[in-house]
Motif scaffolding. Structure first.
Motif, mmCIF file in Angstrom:
data_model
loop_
_atom_site.group_PDB
_atom_site.id
_atom_site.type_symbol
_atom_site.label_atom_id
_atom_site.label_comp_id
_atom_site.label_asym_id
_atom_site.label_seq_id
_atom_site.Cartn_x
_atom_site.Cartn_y
_atom_site.Cartn_z
ATOM 1 N N GLU A 191 22.687 52.917 54.306
ATOM 2 C CA GLU A 191 23.010 52.309 53.019
ATOM 3 C C GLU A 191 23.316 50.828 53.180
ATOM 4 O O GLU A 191 22.912 50.002 52.366
ATOM 5 C CB GLU A 191 24.205 53.022 52.400
ATOM 6 N N ARG A 192 24.029 50.476 54.256
ATOM 7 C CA ARG A 192 24.388 49.068 54.425
ATOM 8 C C ARG A 192 23.137 48.210 54.571
ATOM 9 O O ARG A 192 23.098 47.076 54.112
ATOM 10 C CB ARG A 192 25.323 48.883 55.617
ATOM 11 N N VAL A 215 21.566 47.813 51.064
ATOM 12 C CA VAL A 215 22.366 46.878 50.266
ATOM 13 C C VAL A 215 22.079 45.448 50.701
ATOM 14 O O VAL A 215 21.840 44.559 49.875
ATOM 15 C CB VAL A 215 23.874 47.181 50.405
ATOM 16 N N VAL A 239 20.596 42.648 48.145
ATOM 17 C CA VAL A 239 21.347 41.438 47.797
ATOM 18 C C VAL A 239 20.555 40.210 48.225
ATOM 19 O O VAL A 239 20.403 39.253 47.459
ATOM 20 C CB VAL A 239 22.747 41.434 48.441
ATOM 21 N N LEU A 295 27.166 47.136 41.871
ATOM 22 C CA LEU A 295 27.502 45.908 42.591
ATOM 23 C C LEU A 295 27.195 44.659 41.779
ATOM 24 O O LEU A 295 27.498 43.557 42.209
ATOM 25 C CB LEU A 295 26.744 45.853 43.921
ATOM 26 N N PRO A 316 29.873 58.542 46.043
ATOM 27 C CA PRO A 316 30.482 57.381 46.674
ATOM 28 C C PRO A 316 31.894 57.101 46.179
ATOM 29 O O PRO A 316 32.624 56.345 46.790
ATOM 30 C CB PRO A 316 29.538 56.239 46.313
ATOM 31 N N GLU A 323 31.907 50.428 51.841
ATOM 32 C CA GLU A 323 31.099 49.614 52.744
ATOM 33 C C GLU A 323 30.017 48.844 51.990
ATOM 34 O O GLU A 323 29.753 47.689 52.260
ATOM 35 C CB GLU A 323 30.467 50.513 53.799
ATOM 36 N N ARG A 324 29.415 49.502 50.998
ATOM 37 C CA ARG A 324 28.337 48.828 50.274
ATOM 38 C C ARG A 324 28.872 47.592 49.557
ATOM 39 O O ARG A 324 28.183 46.584 49.436
ATOM 40 C CB ARG A 324 27.647 49.768 49.286
ATOM 41 N N GLU A 325 30.108 47.669 49.093
ATOM 42 C CA GLU A 325 30.689 46.515 48.404
ATOM 43 C C GLU A 325 30.929 45.360 49.378
ATOM 44 O O GLU A 325 30.660 44.197 49.068
ATOM 45 C CB GLU A 325 31.988 46.928 47.701
ATOM 46 N N VAL A 367 29.362 44.838 52.223
ATOM 47 C CA VAL A 367 28.059 44.298 52.624
ATOM 48 C C VAL A 367 27.532 43.350 51.547
ATOM 49 O O VAL A 367 27.079 42.245 51.838
ATOM 50 C CB VAL A 367 27.032 45.433 52.871
ATOM 51 N N ALA A 368 27.620 43.784 50.299
ATOM 52 C CA ALA A 368 27.117 42.945 49.200
ATOM 53 C C ALA A 368 27.858 41.608 49.176
ATOM 54 O O ALA A 368 27.251 40.549 49.010
ATOM 55 C CB ALA A 368 27.279 43.672 47.866
ATOM 56 N N ILE A 398 29.425 44.521 60.528
ATOM 57 C CA ILE A 398 28.412 44.468 59.478
ATOM 58 C C ILE A 398 27.439 43.308 59.663
ATOM 59 O O ILE A 398 26.233 43.485 59.563
ATOM 60 C CB ILE A 398 29.076 44.418 58.084
#
Lengths: 500, 500
Positions: free
Chosen positions: A132-133, A136, A140, A265, B42, B132-134, B136-137, B261
């Motif tokens: 997922e990372r 993302v 982005v 996001l 999530p 984590e997705r947040e 990363v973004a 990350i």
């Protein structure tokens, strides 16, 4: 004789654990095959037997009751997707990073990708090879820096990983709307006009997501819309057009991933949306597409300049992937037609097709405008708008629509407007100067639309009407008492009508 | 009497499942307190009892043996972090999104953030409130668009969430290197010179990550480097300086997250690195910092222009957070000193401090240059470089270094160069015109450095030397036979020395 299984071989076990979309496998800490703790973390392992294979993250278990030393447990969905019986011997190995990871890192670093590279990334996303990372990071980065050429490549690559239609004609047209205007059900008029002219227009539409009705919801009041690809093919080859639901036809794992990630996001998905829409048109076998881009303060596209920019992007990306695209900014400041909600919108559509004197003129006008743009693609047509008017007024469009309904599967009991009604009255006298699309769509949804197809709002005083205090502005329709009450309550707080 | 527990109350159970860093809780599908499947996905829930609270994602279980209807299972690490006994009644509730989520979305959308907003985001990252997705973004967006003012705010905010030192002096100096030059162990000379002058310079350094030695690895050959904050404070107040390991002192959960990350995703971390470095200097109570920016084709900073840009960024960000920063681009084209590897570098350092005739002149020169820049900050010093030379030549620097070693804790048995040696010989005659830093560092690591502190490379023919075929270029040192063999093998394939 050694009782330990061969290294890398473990017996499959279904765990009664639901880990949602995550594929999780459970290994005992003293697993006979592998040093399980080495695999903990974001890395994943591939679990396979013969041609069956699935990728999963590892949880390590210290309890023999959960998994034994020679077993590997799989979370429910992963087990089901792998499709093997419990006890099957499977092999596990460390998942290698997807081949396209360097390409993805390239994009994150701000470099431009080529078609071949886009293909690699999309293939690995479709095959669930990314974490997922990683997805993302790609989205982005792509939302920040995506050149026209990259948008074209991405569109092309996405088209290659979608279900493909092929037609026995070179010219196949389509019409798409970016949405945001309640009641703007013009597809149900444009398609029969265009098909009556002789063009092929295999139209698939979505159900409502945030609005009170999508074209698929409305069409479903009178006909079957959930068609398998072969059935859809047949309808189009016979009638020249269809109005089907796109759910079964153009479901894309990429859209899935993109939607669940970009929305929460707040990633700017404009360019990604263009690639999503046009890749589906390519996959659907279209050659010519007209795109309706409604603009207004309450929609995604705030003003005419933005609509034009987006339109230019659509047209340029279209050129890059071999599609003729015409983008048309349209006014989203007020609802179109008399009613909003599936059955009410169908009523308006038939009023136009039947040339009723009281058919909503704005709906008729917008439909003729878009049909005209499409018919102008015919070199033998001098004036597309005029040709469309003729096909509508001579009943050819209505006939064609009835044929499409028959071919898709006519509903034995078409759904009409709801049986419960409540009139919302003007609080003051004056002229209706505005209708808040967002607010009335919200009230219509509270009344039960689109699930209750008969629910919605029937406007009695369009913009420009002079009303006296106490006169009705619109009627809320519903089939369920509580829904009606909720909608009436919302309308009492703010009915969405501006009088001055 | 109802046997169901009060809604929201469940008994805590420790699951023997290791889910790595993920906090996972396990709820029965027919959980008495909550419709468990609602929480799949999530989204996360907060599990609390009194002041203890932890946030976790939900896995849903269909087997009473795993968790009962009135229980909630926690993965091992989450259970340990919550710190409650099994059977404790806990409350669960849907986790609200972190307050700063809108701020984060703002950044993703490309807007500029202010100090207060950066603070909110950093606080929520530190408190593990983001998915984590947040994160990363945020990092990808920040790596693309971060104004100078934002880098300053981010530095300030990160400093506020780090361990703080306060000193009884206003002027506290520091020296930092971006790394990349083997053997450039100048801190061990600069600190004693500067401390001997009377400045306070509480220097903390890293251990090697990809190089053959970090300052902490080298210092550890002769003294204790793992100091608690109080001990470090005492050393500096007594001797004016220290050379300690930064591991225990400036560990930051943000660095953790950022490193795990940014590296695998290839996110450009230059700006983030500046905020990381300078925020630690602010937290360490420094007022003046000199930053060494080595540049060269094989380092992170490719050329002088890039080094100057990065230097300007360091200085500008420093101004914004109240630090005087001087950035100095330096040549990274060849190793500095005679040897690389912890003990060999310590040998070179002492040769300089003891004013040996054969001390490496490049190491001495670079150390004096940086010490001079720092001493120029003293308004009473006319020529910092000259003052540094005096303090080095009159033995004041050596005395100060011995004092620091004593205060930090002198090693009873200082570690010297390894006992096994192999000479690498020239294949051809000619002049040594280059040494590939990357290659020789790799060979030194194969020889066992930095874990084996005595391992490394001792150069016998610096750049400019005329050599004959068969004459020694350098000596590989090690303490373990296999390590030596590996390093020799690597040197035989490519010894990293350019002769022409």
């Amino acid at each position: 004789m050694n009782n330990r299984p061969a290294p890398g071989h473990l017996k499959l076990r279904r765990m009664s654990i639901d880990t949602w979309r995550d594929h999780i496998c459970f290994l005992h800490r003293d697993c006979t095959a592998y040093p399980a703790p080495d695999y903990l973390g974001p890395n994943r392992i591939d679990i396979s037997s013969g041609a069956k294979k699935i990728r999963a993250r590892v949880n390590v278990v210290d309890d023999d009751q959960f998994v034994k030393h020679d077993e590997i447990g799989l979370s429910k969905r992963a087990f089901d997707e792998l499709g093997l019986l419990e006890g099957t011997e499977v092999t596990i190995e460390r998942a290698t990073p997807p081949d396209s990871l360097l390409v993805l890192r390239n994009k994150v670093a701000g470099n431009e990708l080529e078609l071949g590279q886009m293909r690699e990334v999309i293939r690995d996303i479709v095959d669930y090879r990314y974490t997922e990372r990683e997805i993302v990071a790609f989205l982005v980065a792509a939302s920040k820096e995506l050149t026209l050429s990259e948008i074209q490549s991405l569109t092309q690559a996405r088209a290659e990983y979608a279900h493909h239609f092929t037609w026995s004609r070179n010219m196949v047209v389509d019409k798409h709307s970016m949405g945001g205007v309640p009641g703007s059900r013009i597809s149900m008029i444009v398609i029969p006009i265009v098909a009556a002219h002789g063009f092929w227009i295999p139209k698939t539409s979505s159900r409502a997501i945030t609005s009170a009705a999508g074209t698929a919801d409305a069409m479903e009041c009178v006909a079957e819309v959930d068609l398998a690809p072969e059935a859809l093919h047949k309808v189009v080859e016979t009638a020249g057009g269809c109005i089907a639901w796109n759910g079964r036809l153009s479901h894309s794992p990429i859209d899935d991933v993109m939607n669940t990630i970009t929305r929460p996001l707040g990633i700017d998905s404009t360019k990604l949306a263009v690639t999503s829409i046009l890749s589906k048109k390519v996959a659907a076998g279209s050659s010519h597409v007209v795109v309706d881009i409604p603009y207004g303060t309450r929609t995604k596209v705030a003003n005419l300049a933005q609509a034009q920019d987006l339109g230019n992007l659509f047209e340029a990306v279209g050129r890059g992937v071999g599609l003729t695209v015409v983008a048309v900014p349209t006014d989203a400041s007020r609802p179109i037609g008399h009613g909003i909600g599936p059955a009410l919108e169908v009523r308006d559509v038939w009023a136009v097709l039947q040339n009723h004197a009281d058919a909503p003129p704005d709906l008729r006008e917008k439909a003729l405008h878009f049909a005209g743009i499409i018919l102008d693609w015919d070199p033998n047509v001098e004036n597309g708008r005029e040709r469309a008017r003729v096909l509508l007024e001579n009943g050819a469009a209505l006939n064609r629509m009835e044929r499409i309904v028959d071919l898709q599967g006519r509903k034995e009991h078409p759904i009409g407007p709801g049986s419960l009604a409540h009139n919302v009255l003007a609080n003051q006298s004056g002229q209706v100067t505005g209708i808040d699309c967002y607010r009335v769509a919200d009230i219509a949804r509270r009344s039960g639309a689109p699930m209750d197809k008969g629910a919605g709002i029937d406007f009695l005083a369009p913009v420009g009407t002079q009303v006296k205090a106490g006169e009705p502005l619109y009627r809320i329709l519903a089939n369920i008492e509580t829904d009606l009450r909720l909608a009436v309550g919302a309308a009492e707080r703010d009915n969405g009508i501006e009088i001055s």
